[in-house]
Design a protein around this motif. Structure first.
Motif, PDB file in Angstrom:
ATOM      1  N   UNK A 158      27.694 -10.915  15.901  1.00 30.05           N
ATOM      2  CA  UNK A 158      28.174 -10.135  15.158  1.00 30.05           C
ATOM      3  C   UNK A 158      27.889  -8.990  14.642  1.00 30.05           C
ATOM      4  N   UNK A 159      28.035  -8.173  12.969  1.00 28.21           N
ATOM      5  CA  UNK A 159      27.650  -7.022  12.839  1.00 28.21           C
ATOM      6  C   UNK A 159      25.985  -7.550  12.008  1.00 28.21           C
ATOM      7  N   UNK A 160      26.397  -8.686  11.411  1.00 28.59           N
ATOM      8  CA  UNK A 160      25.305  -9.457  10.773  1.00 28.59           C
ATOM      9  C   UNK A 160      23.787  -9.567  11.565  1.00 28.59           C
ATOM     10  N   UNK A 161      24.050  -9.861  12.855  1.00 32.93           N
ATOM     11  CA  UNK A 161      23.068 -10.134  13.828  1.00 32.93           C
ATOM     12  C   UNK A 161      22.568  -8.434  14.737  1.00 32.93           C
ATOM     13  N   UNK A 162      23.140  -7.534  14.223  1.00 33.34           N
ATOM     14  CA  UNK A 162      22.943  -6.715  14.507  1.00 33.34           C
ATOM     15  C   UNK A 162      21.851  -5.979  13.398  1.00 33.34           C
ATOM     16  N   UNK A 163      22.403  -6.016  12.501  1.00 32.14           N
ATOM     17  CA  UNK A 163      21.693  -5.742  11.055  1.00 32.14           C
ATOM     18  C   UNK A 163      20.836  -6.476  10.679  1.00 32.14           C
ATOM     19  N   UNK A 164      20.392  -8.026  10.997  1.00 37.03           N
ATOM     20  CA  UNK A 164      18.985  -8.336  11.429  1.00 37.03           C
ATOM     21  C   UNK A 164      18.261  -8.193  12.569  1.00 37.03           C
ATOM     22  N   UNK A 165      18.546  -7.678  13.026  1.00 34.38           N
ATOM     23  CA  UNK A 165      17.803  -7.597  14.095  1.00 34.38           C
ATOM     24  C   UNK A 165      16.827  -6.322  13.802  1.00 34.38           C
ATOM     25  N   UNK A 166      18.456  -5.112  13.070  1.00 37.60           N
ATOM     26  CA  UNK A 166      17.103  -3.661  12.895  1.00 37.60           C
ATOM     27  C   UNK A 166      15.968  -4.224  11.593  1.00 37.60           C
ATOM     28  N   UNK A 167      16.384  -4.709  10.789  1.00 33.90           N
ATOM     29  CA  UNK A 167      15.042  -5.721  10.312  1.00 33.90           C
ATOM     30  C   UNK A 167      13.924  -6.443  10.405  1.00 33.90           C
ATOM     31  N   UNK A 168      14.030  -7.156  11.415  1.00 38.45           N
ATOM     32  CA  UNK A 168      13.534  -7.184  11.977  1.00 38.45           C
ATOM     33  C   UNK A 168      12.356  -6.631  13.074  1.00 38.45           C
ATOM     34  N   UNK A 169      13.350  -5.603  13.011  1.00 44.34           N
ATOM     35  CA  UNK A 169      11.967  -4.459  13.838  1.00 44.34           C
ATOM     36  C   UNK A 169      11.253  -3.735  13.092  1.00 44.34           C
ATOM     37  N   UNK A 170      11.651  -3.621  12.009  1.00 43.23           N
ATOM     38  CA  UNK A 170      11.415  -3.180  10.749  1.00 43.23           C
ATOM     39  C   UNK A 170      10.202  -3.479  10.133  1.00 43.23           C
ATOM     40  N   UNK A 171       9.963  -4.829  10.381  1.00 38.79           N
ATOM     41  CA  UNK A 171       8.615  -6.068   9.885  1.00 38.79           C
ATOM     42  C   UNK A 171       7.780  -5.906  10.785  1.00 38.79           C
ATOM     43  N   UNK A 172       8.960  -6.244  12.551  1.00 40.31           N
ATOM     44  CA  UNK A 172       7.515  -5.618  12.964  1.00 40.31           C
ATOM     45  C   UNK A 172       6.675  -4.387  12.866  1.00 40.31           C
ATOM     46  N   UNK A 173       7.495  -3.655  13.108  1.00 37.29           N
ATOM     47  CA  UNK A 173       6.885  -2.282  12.827  1.00 37.29           C
ATOM     48  C   UNK A 173       5.693  -1.957  12.288  1.00 37.29           C
ATOM     49  N   UNK A 174       6.150  -2.200  10.764  1.00 38.69           N
ATOM     50  CA  UNK A 174       5.209  -2.336   9.485  1.00 38.69           C
ATOM     51  C   UNK A 174       4.101  -3.082  10.020  1.00 38.69           C
ATOM     52  N   UNK A 175       4.262  -4.450  10.465  1.00 41.15           N
ATOM     53  CA  UNK A 175       2.985  -4.923  10.865  1.00 41.15           C
ATOM     54  C   UNK A 175       2.993  -5.004  12.525  1.00 41.15           C
TER      55      UNK A 175
END
Ligand code: 5AD
Ligand code: SF4
Length: 435
Positions: A11-28
């Motif tokens: 679902x869209x929630x999963x796609x949103x979560x993946x984008x958030x995860x990417x942002x978190x990982x990039x920052x770290x």
């Protein structure tokens, strides 16, 4: 720098979560890569609302098992992680890390842990949100989740077991997140929650107040939201379709079944006549509103008579579009205790019958707009048709229109000249109107 590949299903929630995860990982300090081959860590994020999504995700991950020899780490994310926890290792021993949505905000630390031990993080978390802002893919439109979890326990649904209790994001946090997106060029947000109408119950806020506040954000020009539950639709929300011009005149309101008996079995807590009453109210406030819905066919004990009631209801209501699902028993849900007694072939027939009926209705509703002019939000050049742009009508319908000068993120006045089930087609008339 560790390289991570993330494949998303669901679902869209999963796609949103993946984008958030990417942002978190990039920052770290991680790098997000575009193919499993070039990664150190292969992650799949999937929902498990229906078995089909789960099977696809696991078979995708399995198809890269041979890369294990190169030392790649395999990671399973999403609702599926909360559902199966450590049990996943019994059947899929090549998986190294299992992490549920509640633990995503620790993922940068979890992925750092080297060694041969299997890691499983599926505990509930009172503060499950990732604070890092998304780097929006399109730069025009973005999802923003406003709640996590659901406690409605519809009898077929696994979400209350996988996403846990309802937790609302603080309004200031949502505000800041959207302002940040707008600064990076986003002009449209779609607010996400399993049941957005319950937003704020736990923190003394309401969804309608949140919408009004978000509506004031300068530079944001369109707002959508998903998903609503008929038992919680407030009159104060319905009126906003008239009062807030940035709001898409679109309501996604899952019906699930047209039979009161089945709705009772599904624990939906409304009747067909209450549902129809809501639709009448909404259409009175915004006569041209687009209403879409979800239907499940083949719920345990659904008879031909129940099914005919669903078919008749969708013909009476005339949705703009419909998502139709074949019932899929899910672990832990109360419906999974009842025998899944509608044969697969029969589910298939009911699924097809509803889709065919809806196809005719959708085409008619879209064709009813031919000759009208609308303020279309411009998204991007259309891939399939050169010289055409892709946009969305003020009722959130996809529009393909001929134009040589439209800029993504702005509006264009478009007169519709034809329509099919999915698209409205038209030509831009000169000039555009601000919302
Ligand atoms: N089987 C089939 N469809 C389901 N949905 C949720 N759970 C199931 C299930 N077990 C559908 C509902 C919901 C949509 C997101 O998925 O229609 O609204
Ligand atoms: Fe599932 Fe019902 Fe919650 Fe929607 S409202 S997520 S269908 S339990």
């Amino acid at each position: 720098m560790k390289k991570v590949y993330i494949k998303t299903y669901g679902c869209q929630m999963n796609f949103y979560d993946s984008e958030k995860i990417k942002a978190l990982l990039i920052k770290n300090g991680y790098k997000i890569v575009e193919s499993p081959e070039e990664s150190d860590i292969i992650a799949v994020n999937t929902c498990c609302v229906r078995k089909h999504a789960e099977d696809r995700a696991l078979s995708f991950l399995s198809s890269y098992k041979h890369l294990k020899k190169q030392g790649k780490v395999f990671c399973l994310l999403g609702c599926i992680a909360s559902l199966y926890k450590e049990d996943i290792y019994k059947k899929h021993n090549f998986i190294d890390i299992v992490c549920s949505p509640d633990n995503y905000n620790q993922l940068h630390k979890i992925l750092q842990i080297p060694g041969k031990e299997k890691i499983c993080h599926t505990e509930e978390n009172k503060n499950p949100f990732i604070s890092e802002g998304i780097i929006s893919d399109s730069h025009i439109s973005s999802f923003v989740s406003i709640t996590k979890g659901c406690e409605n326990f519809c009898s077929y649904c696994v979400v209350p077991f996988t996403r846990g209790k309802l937790i609302s994001k603080q309004p200031e946090v949502i505000h800041r997140e959207i302002e940040h997106l707008v600064e990076t060029g986003v002009r449209e947000v779609v607010l996400l929650g399993q049941n957005v109408n319950e937003y704020g119950k736990d923190i003394g806020e309401t969804f309608t107040e949140l919408l009004k506040k978000i509506h004031n954000i300068k530079g944001l020009v369109r707002i959508g939201f998903l998903t609503s539950h008929p038992k919680d639709i407030q009159d104060s929300l319905i009126i906003l379709f008239k009062d807030l011009p940035k709001l898409y005149r679109h309501l996604h309101l899952p019906l699930q079944s047209g039979s009161d008996r089945i709705l009772g079995q599904m624990n939906r807590r409304y009747t067909i006549s209450q549902y129809v009453e809501i639709i009448d109210k909404v259409r009175k406030v915004a006569p041209d509103i687009a209403i879409t819905s979800d239907i499940i066919v083949g719920f345990p004990s659904e008879t031909e008579d129940d099914f005919q009631k669903t078919l008749q209801t969708i013909k009476d209501i005339k949705f703009d579009d419909l998502f139709v699902f074949k019932y899929s028993p899910r672990p832990l849900t109360s419906a999974s205790w009842i025998e899944d007694d509608v044969p697969e072939g029969e589910k298939e027939r009911r699924h097809r019958t509803i889709l065919e009926a809806q196809e005719e209705i959708s085409i008619k509703r879209n064709q009813g707009l031919i000759g009208t002019t609308d303020n279309v939000f411009v998204l991007k050049p259309a891939d399939k048709k050169s010289g055409y742009m892709l946009g969305k009508s003020s009722t959130n319908k996809p529009v393909m229109f001929r134009s040589s000068h439209s800029t993504p993120g702005t509006f264009e006045q478009v007169t519709f000249s034809s329509a099919d089930r999915r698209y409205l087609y038209g030509c831009s008339v000169s000039g555009h109107k601000e919302v």
